[in-house]
Write a protein that holds these residues in place. Sequence first.
Motif, PDB file in Angstrom:
ATOM      1  N   GLY A 167       0.800  -1.213   0.000  1.00 18.67           N
ATOM      2  CA  GLY A 167       0.000   0.000   0.000  1.00 18.67           C
ATOM      3  C   GLY A 167       0.833   1.263   0.000  1.00 18.67           C
ATOM      4  N   SER A 168       0.136   2.393   0.124  1.00 25.01           N
ATOM      5  CA  SER A 168       0.783   3.707   0.058  1.00 25.01           C
ATOM      6  C   SER A 168       0.331   4.592   1.207  1.00 25.01           C
ATOM      7  CB  SER A 168       0.432   4.397  -1.266  1.00 25.01           C
ATOM      8  OG  SER A 168       0.805   3.625  -2.378  1.00 25.01           O
ATOM      9  N   LEU A 169       1.193   5.518   1.562  1.00 26.54           N
ATOM     10  CA  LEU A 169       0.864   6.552   2.535  1.00 26.54           C
ATOM     11  C   LEU A 169       1.613   7.814   2.141  1.00 26.54           C
ATOM     12  CD1 LEU A 169       1.089   4.994   6.140  1.00 26.54           C
ATOM     13  CD2 LEU A 169      -0.942   5.945   5.047  1.00 26.54           C
ATOM     14  N   ARG A 170       1.048   8.951   2.506  1.00 30.78           N
ATOM     15  CA  ARG A 170       1.767  10.203   2.331  1.00 30.78           C
ATOM     16  C   ARG A 170       1.855  10.910   3.677  1.00 30.78           C
ATOM     17  NH1 ARG A 170       0.447  15.654  -1.172  1.00 30.78           N
ATOM     18  NH2 ARG A 170      -1.057  15.961   0.527  1.00 30.78           N
ATOM     19  N   LEU A 171       3.072  11.137   4.100  1.00 30.84           N
ATOM     20  CA  LEU A 171       3.312  11.881   5.330  1.00 30.84           C
ATOM     21  C   LEU A 171       3.521  13.357   5.006  1.00 30.84           C
ATOM     22  CD1 LEU A 171       5.819   9.498   7.155  1.00 30.84           C
ATOM     23  CD2 LEU A 171       3.321   9.405   7.077  1.00 30.84           C
ATOM     24  N   SER A 172       3.077  14.197   5.912  1.00 35.82           N
ATOM     25  CA  SER A 172       3.263  15.642   5.770  1.00 35.82           C
ATOM     26  C   SER A 172       4.029  16.170   6.964  1.00 35.82           C
ATOM     27  CB  SER A 172       1.917  16.358   5.675  1.00 35.82           C
ATOM     28  OG  SER A 172       1.161  15.905   4.584  1.00 35.82           O
ATOM     29  N   CYS A 173       4.786  17.207   6.736  1.00 31.25           N
ATOM     30  CA  CYS A 173       5.511  17.877   7.818  1.00 31.25           C
ATOM     31  C   CYS A 173       5.369  19.377   7.589  1.00 31.25           C
ATOM     32  CB  CYS A 173       6.971  17.469   7.818  1.00 31.25           C
ATOM     33  SG  CYS A 173       7.977  18.373   9.019  1.00 31.25           S
ATOM     34  N   ALA A 174       4.611  20.007   8.458  1.00 29.88           N
ATOM     35  CA  ALA A 174       4.393  21.449   8.349  1.00 29.88           C
ATOM     36  C   ALA A 174       5.419  22.187   9.190  1.00 29.88           C
ATOM     37  CB  ALA A 174       2.987  21.796   8.814  1.00 29.88           C
ATOM     38  N   TYR A 175       5.987  23.228   8.601  1.00 35.04           N
ATOM     39  CA  TYR A 175       7.034  24.011   9.260  1.00 35.04           C
ATOM     40  C   TYR A 175       6.431  25.310   9.782  1.00 35.04           C
ATOM     41  CZ  TYR A 175      11.151  27.011   9.703  1.00 35.04           C
ATOM     42  OH  TYR A 175      12.108  27.870  10.168  1.00 35.04           O
ATOM     43  N   PHE A 176       6.697  25.603  11.045  1.00 34.82           N
ATOM     44  CA  PHE A 176       6.275  26.864  11.656  1.00 34.82           C
ATOM     45  C   PHE A 176       7.508  27.510  12.276  1.00 34.82           C
ATOM     46  CE2 PHE A 176       1.811  26.093  11.211  1.00 34.82           C
ATOM     47  CZ  PHE A 176       1.684  24.707  11.266  1.00 34.82           C
ATOM     48  N   GLY A 177       7.703  28.784  11.971  1.00 31.44           N
ATOM     49  CA  GLY A 177       8.827  29.467  12.559  1.00 31.44           C
ATOM     50  C   GLY A 177       9.439  30.460  11.606  1.00 31.44           C
ATOM     51  N   PRO A 178      10.623  30.962  11.930  1.00 33.98           N
ATOM     52  CA  PRO A 178      11.267  31.961  11.096  1.00 33.98           C
ATOM     53  C   PRO A 178      11.625  31.407   9.728  1.00 33.98           C
ATOM     54  CG  PRO A 178      12.774  31.160  12.776  1.00 33.98           C
ATOM     55  CD  PRO A 178      11.429  30.594  13.097  1.00 33.98           C
ATOM     56  N   THR A 179      11.686  32.294   8.770  1.00 34.29           N
ATOM     57  CA  THR A 179      12.041  31.893   7.410  1.00 34.29           C
ATOM     58  C   THR A 179      13.547  32.016   7.231  1.00 34.29           C
ATOM     59  OG1 THR A 179       9.913  32.632   6.545  1.00 34.29           O
ATOM     60  CG2 THR A 179      11.723  32.367   4.957  1.00 34.29           C
ATOM     61  N   PHE A 180      14.184  30.913   6.932  1.00 31.95           N
ATOM     62  CA  PHE A 180      15.609  30.917   6.635  1.00 31.95           C
ATOM     63  C   PHE A 180      15.797  31.088   5.132  1.00 31.95           C
ATOM     64  CE2 PHE A 180      16.732  29.835  10.839  1.00 31.95           C
ATOM     65  CZ  PHE A 180      15.899  28.832  11.297  1.00 31.95           C
ATOM     66  N   GLY A 202       6.286  25.201  -1.121  1.00 31.57           N
ATOM     67  CA  GLY A 202       6.786  26.419  -0.493  1.00 31.57           C
ATOM     68  C   GLY A 202       5.687  27.287   0.082  1.00 31.57           C
ATOM     69  N   GLY A 203       4.565  27.349  -0.625  1.00 32.09           N
ATOM     70  CA  GLY A 203       3.476  28.187  -0.167  1.00 32.09           C
ATOM     71  C   GLY A 203       2.911  27.728   1.159  1.00 32.09           C
ATOM     72  N   LYS A 204       2.884  26.424   1.349  1.00 32.54           N
ATOM     73  CA  LYS A 204       2.341  25.861   2.586  1.00 32.54           C
ATOM     74  C   LYS A 204       3.426  25.582   3.607  1.00 32.54           C
ATOM     75  CE  LYS A 204      -1.585  23.589   0.316  1.00 32.54           C
ATOM     76  NZ  LYS A 204      -2.275  22.293   0.060  1.00 32.54           N
TER      77      LYS A 204
END
Length: 125
Positions: A16-29, A74-76
């Motif tokens: 099967g398949s899965l998609r993991l997400s990782c959202a970044y919060f914080g300063p923009t480098f 990048g937008g998200k």
Amino acid sequence: QVQLVESGGGLVQAGGSLRLSCAYFGPTFSRYVMGWFRQAPGKEREFVGAISWSDGMTLYADSVKGRFTVSRDGGKKTVYLQMVSLKPEDTAVYYCAVKAMWTVPTTSDGAYDYWGQGTHVTVSS
């Protein structure tokens, strides 16, 4: 303050398949690398894949090459780990991490500055 929030883990059958997400919060480098690692029960944490935010360069562990894909939005401010053809040996807690002010994807977990809390992936046979 940097915060990484993973989601998308769960139970899936082999193949099967899965998609993991990782959202970044914080300063923009101006440049950074985001990586995915995993840790199976009783094993050390290992590198899975990574992506350079600026140019999209990717790097993968041999064990997942051709099955896993790291991408970014990048937008998200979100990085994804698309996993297909999953195997029971892919069962682990998956973590995302960020290495700030860097452009070349790296496999060393010690090189990353910030880590998420992890999301569980279980692949049943």
